[in-house]
Design an enzyme around this catalytic site. Structure first.
Site, mmCIF file in Angstrom:
data_model
loop_
_atom_site.group_PDB
_atom_site.id
_atom_site.type_symbol
_atom_site.label_atom_id
_atom_site.label_comp_id
_atom_site.label_asym_id
_atom_site.label_seq_id
_atom_site.Cartn_x
_atom_site.Cartn_y
_atom_site.Cartn_z
ATOM 1 N N CYS A 156 0.841 -1.211 0.000
ATOM 2 C CA CYS A 156 0.000 0.000 0.000
ATOM 3 C C CYS A 156 0.876 1.260 0.000
ATOM 4 O O CYS A 156 1.594 1.510 0.969
ATOM 5 C CB CYS A 156 -0.899 -0.052 1.238
ATOM 6 S SG CYS A 156 -1.708 1.494 1.672
ATOM 7 N N CYS A 192 0.215 3.714 2.828
ATOM 8 C CA CYS A 192 0.697 3.115 4.086
ATOM 9 C C CYS A 192 2.200 3.339 4.245
ATOM 10 O O CYS A 192 2.685 3.566 5.360
ATOM 11 C CB CYS A 192 0.421 1.611 4.114
ATOM 12 S SG CYS A 192 -1.313 1.168 4.035
#
Length: 103
Positions: free
Chosen positions: A31, A34
């Site tokens: 991600c 993230c």
């Protein structure tokens, strides 16, 4: 202290039974957002001794993510006395993450 990595085996003891507020970052290695939030979460973990800072890899711990209806990542949930009190979805700057702890 670095952020604690949470699994189903330590979730109860580290997060739900904590006497300190817990900032819990739901993330995954693939991600992009993230990856932007990760270093900020680690900074908070180093700076704030009054808070437990933890991370849950949603790919490795889908049951925990499912229990808290995490549909998008990064999701940050602040727990106080074992209860989720604040939820934030998406990448946020450090000031906004710290503000979640103040609520």
């Amino acid at each position: 202290m670095p952020a604690l990595h949470i699994t189903k085996d330590n979730f109860q003891a580290v997060v739900l039974d904590s006497t300190k507020p817990v900032l819990l970052d739901f993330w995954a290695p693939w991600c992009g957002p993230c990856q932007m939030v990760g270093p900020i979460v680690e900074e908070i973990a180093e700076e704030r001794k009054d808070v437990k800072v933890c991370k849950v890899n949603v790919d490795e711990q889908p049951d925990i993510a499912g229990k808290y209806n995490v549909m998008s990542i990064p999701t940050i949930i602040v727990f106080k006395k074992g209860e989720p009190v604040t939820v934030s979805v998406g990448a946020k700057p450090k000031a906004e993450l710290l503000a979640l702890l103040a609520k």
